[in-house]
Design a protein around this motif. Sequence first.
Motif, mmCIF file in Angstrom:
data_model
loop_
_atom_site.group_PDB
_atom_site.id
_atom_site.type_symbol
_atom_site.label_atom_id
_atom_site.label_comp_id
_atom_site.label_asym_id
_atom_site.label_seq_id
_atom_site.Cartn_x
_atom_site.Cartn_y
_atom_site.Cartn_z
ATOM 1 N N UNK A 301 -13.398 -6.605 -19.582
ATOM 2 C CA UNK A 301 -12.259 -6.917 -20.431
ATOM 3 C C UNK A 301 -11.674 -8.231 -20.484
ATOM 4 N N UNK A 302 -11.839 -9.259 -19.605
ATOM 5 C CA UNK A 302 -11.038 -10.439 -19.608
ATOM 6 C C UNK A 302 -11.965 -11.505 -19.067
ATOM 7 N N UNK A 303 -11.739 -12.898 -19.307
ATOM 8 C CA UNK A 303 -12.619 -14.079 -18.975
ATOM 9 C C UNK A 303 -12.658 -14.286 -17.411
ATOM 10 N N UNK A 304 -11.739 -13.822 -16.772
ATOM 11 C CA UNK A 304 -11.303 -13.812 -15.111
ATOM 12 C C UNK A 304 -9.908 -13.495 -15.062
ATOM 13 N N UNK A 305 -9.482 -13.546 -13.886
ATOM 14 C CA UNK A 305 -8.078 -12.973 -13.497
ATOM 15 C C UNK A 305 -7.050 -14.176 -13.189
ATOM 16 N N UNK A 306 -6.071 -14.460 -13.734
ATOM 17 C CA UNK A 306 -5.034 -15.310 -13.176
ATOM 18 C C UNK A 306 -4.016 -14.875 -12.072
ATOM 19 N N UNK A 307 -3.656 -13.407 -12.406
ATOM 20 C CA UNK A 307 -2.754 -12.980 -11.311
ATOM 21 C C UNK A 307 -3.236 -11.715 -10.843
ATOM 22 N N UNK A 308 -3.073 -11.676 -9.663
ATOM 23 C CA UNK A 308 -3.221 -10.395 -8.957
ATOM 24 C C UNK A 308 -2.256 -10.002 -7.972
ATOM 25 N N UNK A 309 -1.825 -8.693 -8.224
ATOM 26 C CA UNK A 309 -0.442 -8.331 -7.323
ATOM 27 C C UNK A 309 -1.005 -7.141 -6.600
ATOM 28 N N UNK A 310 -0.975 -7.253 -5.360
ATOM 29 C CA UNK A 310 -1.273 -6.098 -4.592
ATOM 30 C C UNK A 310 0.022 -5.456 -4.190
ATOM 31 N N UNK A 311 0.213 -4.341 -4.870
ATOM 32 C CA UNK A 311 1.532 -3.577 -4.598
ATOM 33 C C UNK A 311 1.318 -2.302 -4.115
ATOM 34 N N UNK A 312 0.136 -1.756 -4.131
ATOM 35 C CA UNK A 312 -0.201 -0.379 -3.855
ATOM 36 C C UNK A 312 -0.056 -0.134 -2.484
ATOM 37 N N UNK A 313 0.930 0.851 -2.093
ATOM 38 C CA UNK A 313 1.224 0.947 -0.746
ATOM 39 C C UNK A 313 1.461 2.491 -0.220
ATOM 40 N N UNK A 314 1.314 2.737 0.908
ATOM 41 C CA UNK A 314 1.525 4.180 1.400
ATOM 42 C C UNK A 314 2.443 4.025 2.892
ATOM 43 N N UNK A 315 3.199 5.102 2.926
ATOM 44 C CA UNK A 315 3.777 5.232 4.291
ATOM 45 C C UNK A 315 3.339 6.675 4.917
ATOM 46 N N UNK A 316 3.345 6.682 6.040
ATOM 47 C CA UNK A 316 2.888 7.830 6.759
ATOM 48 C C UNK A 316 3.693 7.684 8.192
ATOM 49 N N UNK A 317 4.927 8.265 8.346
ATOM 50 C CA UNK A 317 5.794 8.013 9.268
ATOM 51 C C UNK A 317 5.744 8.822 10.297
ATOM 52 N N UNK A 318 5.727 8.511 11.508
ATOM 53 C CA UNK A 318 5.699 9.438 12.621
ATOM 54 C C UNK A 318 6.034 8.289 14.086
ATOM 55 N N UNK A 319 6.854 8.816 14.931
ATOM 56 C CA UNK A 319 6.818 7.833 16.063
ATOM 57 C C UNK A 319 5.479 7.756 16.757
ATOM 58 N N UNK A 320 5.109 6.666 17.355
ATOM 59 C CA UNK A 320 3.760 6.578 17.765
ATOM 60 C C UNK A 320 2.946 7.648 18.468
ATOM 61 N N UNK A 321 3.725 7.970 19.361
ATOM 62 C CA UNK A 321 3.353 9.068 20.264
ATOM 63 C C UNK A 321 2.962 10.440 19.692
ATOM 64 N N UNK A 322 3.473 10.706 18.524
ATOM 65 C CA UNK A 322 3.113 11.820 17.634
ATOM 66 C C UNK A 322 2.194 11.383 16.750
ATOM 67 N N UNK A 323 1.826 10.455 16.284
ATOM 68 C CA UNK A 323 1.210 9.970 15.218
ATOM 69 C C UNK A 323 -0.222 10.374 15.118
ATOM 70 N N UNK A 324 -0.926 11.162 14.272
ATOM 71 C CA UNK A 324 -2.313 11.431 14.252
ATOM 72 C C UNK A 324 -3.124 10.203 13.884
ATOM 73 N N UNK A 325 -4.173 10.144 14.328
ATOM 74 C CA UNK A 325 -4.883 8.795 13.998
ATOM 75 C C UNK A 325 -5.219 8.583 12.475
ATOM 76 N N UNK A 326 -5.450 9.529 11.514
ATOM 77 C CA UNK A 326 -5.281 9.324 10.363
ATOM 78 C C UNK A 326 -4.339 8.681 9.502
ATOM 79 N N UNK A 327 -3.161 8.926 10.175
ATOM 80 C CA UNK A 327 -1.711 8.316 9.612
ATOM 81 C C UNK A 327 -1.703 6.917 10.033
#
Length: 469
Positions: A301-327
């Motif tokens: 679509x483009x001749x190149x990129x001028x601006x890239x914004x890394x906005x994608x994000x997720x939260x998987x909240x749990x205290x560390x002792x209760x946090x499953x590894x996939x979180x």
Amino acid sequence: MVDLYMRAINTSLGKTAAKSLGLPSPVRLQRRQRADQPFLSGNALIGAAPGGKAVATLGHILTTSEAHLQHASGADSLGDSSLAGQQFQSLNLIREVYDRFSALVFDATGIENTDQLRALYDFFHPTIRKLGTHGRVLVVGLNPGTCKTTAQAAAQRALEGFVRSLAKEVGNKGATANLIWMAPTSAKQLDSSVRFFLSARSAYVSGQNVSIGRSRLTAQPDRMDLPLAGKFALVTGASRGIGAAIAETLATDGATVIVLDLPATMATLQTVANRVKGHALPCDITDETAPEKIMNFVRKHFPGLDLIVHNAGVTRDKTLGNMPEHFWDITLAVNLAAEENINEALLEQEMIRDNGRIVCVSSISGIAGNFGQTNYATAKCGVIGYVEALAPKLTRHITINAVAPGFIETAMTDAMPLALREAGRRMNSLSQGGLPVDVAETIAWYCHPASTAINGNTVRVCGQSLIGR
Ligand code: NAD
């Protein structure tokens, strides 16, 4: 996402109740209404300590606004303004100051020791109570790391404490205070930052300092109302929330945008793409083929990129002792590893064009830490470290910076328990949550062609949250 308290408090009954009960009384912030809006109007006052290196440039930038311009005089600690005789009227601060100011701008670059910090008092003491609602305070200093003497470095560092405290004092007016630290010869790089911090675009940015380094490039857009015209952008996580606002703001500023999000979001992603007249790219950024997929799409679509914004994000909240590894794993993969992998591929293939911009979205959780967010805070703090480490290695005037949002009104924060949500909204100098557009406007400032000397910074978009530094 409706802030009912804010709505109630801005009625006459609400105002009276807030006053008598000592409750926070947030002022509804003024944001940019249209692309060609002047960056500043009203009365602007500029002052400088003797030997100021930025005052002439600041004066020149202000003359391109619609503000009525004055320069401060009368106190011994203030320098003779080189602005006298230009479009600036002299205002003697020893006599009564009557006007209300939309902006107070101070060049502190000439301050060399503790005694000379007195200039801050002499300029702001007679004027700060006249700062209007939605007013702007901007102090320009020298980056302490560039100072020649210990005394000068200490005095320039002191500006940070001053500005952060002043920001807390003016927040109840919906006003902001920020600090720019420039390198000794980088005054000509101030333009985009001064315009940003004095304008409605920085409504939810307060108590921040940004460093402006050196650059041999002084790029300016052809049209000030379309600064990103001719630029090609990619925004991840753009089907909703902050990402959708980033895509819209970059498009309003003239960029052509690819919006990327998970394949499951395709319907809403396409709606955003249509709205910004851009392209939709369904893609999971943690997939190992993601960098290749992105590059192929950009090439198509483009001749190149001028601006890239890394906005994608997720939260998987749990205290560390209760946090499953996939979180743990998914949070680190989306918020940090994917950005590193995609950037590495784009830079290696030289897909990012000269004077390009990489912007990452961190979080105040990554600065202050947060209960139940060891995984998220690790990733978001890693983003800050990544930005700082990569910045000096970039070439061809490509820059990388981060924003760290505080409490922003999105689907994510709307899902928080009421008490926590209310605390998040009020615990900042502006006593309210920010909007996705506030994060987007800050990113657009980094992306501006004239922001080429801003590299390796993390600026918080948090209304000066009481949490964190
Ligand atoms: P959101 O959940 O509304 O949007 C995030 C988007 O990222 C979603 O559309 C989601 O589908 C997308 N995404 C998630 N995983 C993905 C993947 N593997 N590949 C592609 N896309 C993926 O969140 P938001 O509130 O708009 O937040 C945007 C950014 O701002 C995030 O990085 C978040 O951590 C950060 N942030 C938000 C706040 C806030 O108050 N909302 C505060 C601090 C930081």
